[in-house]
Enzyme design. Sequence first.
Site, PDB file in Angstrom:
ATOM      1  N   LYS A 263      14.193  -7.194   3.215  1.00 13.17           N
ATOM      2  CA  LYS A 263      12.779  -7.826   3.372  1.00 13.17           C
ATOM      3  C   LYS A 263      12.957  -9.303   3.433  1.00 13.17           C
ATOM      4  CE  LYS A 263      10.209  -4.046   0.834  1.00 13.17           C
ATOM      5  NZ  LYS A 263       9.335  -3.731   2.064  1.00 13.17           N
ATOM      6  N   ARG A 337       9.072   7.422   2.955  1.00 11.65           N
ATOM      7  CA  ARG A 337       8.754   8.746   3.769  1.00 11.65           C
ATOM      8  C   ARG A 337       9.933   9.500   3.549  1.00 11.65           C
ATOM      9  NH1 ARG A 337       7.972   5.234   9.028  1.00 11.65           N
ATOM     10  NH2 ARG A 337       7.089   4.158   7.553  1.00 11.65           N
TER      11      ARG A 337
END
Length: 488
Positions: A263, A337
């Site tokens: 990030k 996920r």
Amino acid sequence: MKYNFESNLNDNNKAIVIGVKEDFENDSNFEELDALFNGNFKSYIDAGVIQSKFKKIESSSAVLQTNVRKVYTVGLGKSEDLTQLKLQEAFGTVLQALKKDKVTDAYLYVDSFSSDDDFLYDVGLMGEISVYEPFNYKKDFKPYELTLSFNKEVNEDKLKEGQQAGEAMNFSRNLSEMPPNVLYPESLVELIEKEFSGKDNVTISVKDDKTLKEEGYGLLHSVGDGSERKPRLVTIEYKNSDKAPIALVGKGITYDSGGYSLKPRTGMVSMKYDMSGAANVLGMMKTLVDQKREVNVVAVLALAENMVKGNANRPDDVVIAKNGLSVEITNTDAEGRLVLGDAVTEAITHKPVVIMDFATLTGAVIGALGESRTGLFTNQSRDYLTDVLKSSEKVGEKLWHLPMDESDEAAVKDTQVADILNSNLRPYGGASFAAAFINQFTEDYPWLHFDIAGTSQFAKQNAYGPKAASGVMIRTVVDYILDGSMYD
């Protein structure tokens, strides 16, 4: 919040809290309030010392009977428009005014708000969540504490029920607010065991990183293996009913650096909140357990840190899920996920009537819905969502049904080297893609996916709490579970 059930109005140290309706003269307790103000209640209204506009707060000193007292009033609007949610908002707003003024003792004229016992639930709930203070390490920090007294006998059981619901939300919020050097998979397990061990009808089981690897939970293990603080899979069963269980699944990424798909600097700030899905599931469980509800609920929490190390996931890796599916990793920052895939597989072993998962999953859902609505996906028809949407409207948490269809399923399977891939790196439709990925693990069990990326924190203070973790969906899901419509 503390409560004093034996106090009386003659204690001059207590501020007095009153709700004021626009049609106050028609209120059943008008004469009592008017006598309290020595027959001058309407005069105070006419002079603007007291206002009845919804959520408008006024604080002033007034002569009540023979004593000068500090009075806090909050407008309730018109009686015909006054709902339970509006009562909660008004009461939460006046509590925040008391906190701002550092009032520690207050006397509540209950019937000026409502004579319905359900308002006592609101008092207990808002007394915890509206004045919630985020977890912090300031050396001069002193928690705010208010003692509330009442002008009449009240339903203490209803008050306690609301208080328990508020305490459970704050428990969840505290977990989300804890810094990642303090809260990580192992330490979170310790807090879970401290909270739930020994409670009636509750069992806890924990799989550590070695067990996850040996038993084939390849997605969760691969995400957490890049950290010194190894992953855990926690299952909490609350069996207080003979019905099939309701499964709650929570994403518990205690810190998300993005892994090798790192990030940006500004994107890492607030990534301690990436475990809010798991935290909020714990808040749901705590509410049900503390209130001794006759339900059968199992919670599965996938806990991991997503960090960068030599054995961390890399783009182009292929890992094998617990259900046997191979997954091509194309983006290590799409880790939520992955852990949910293995957690849903674990939930299915309990043969649930419905699976609900909660995750701060995608920035895409914020782009679609903003910060006030939770995205809701399902593998069922829209009709199946009717009751959970009713629960969300009842408690005032906004849900929005988002699409997931065969085009998203096809996108998830668009890989030449594995059964599915975790990200197609396209700049749109990301929330639907993520939902379709999780759906690969549901085996057609009824399933609801709540993407709380935009709603896990309040963007600014409101009647339900400060700018901090929100505990979103706890009230909605508890109401939905207690409704029991998933068994129909």
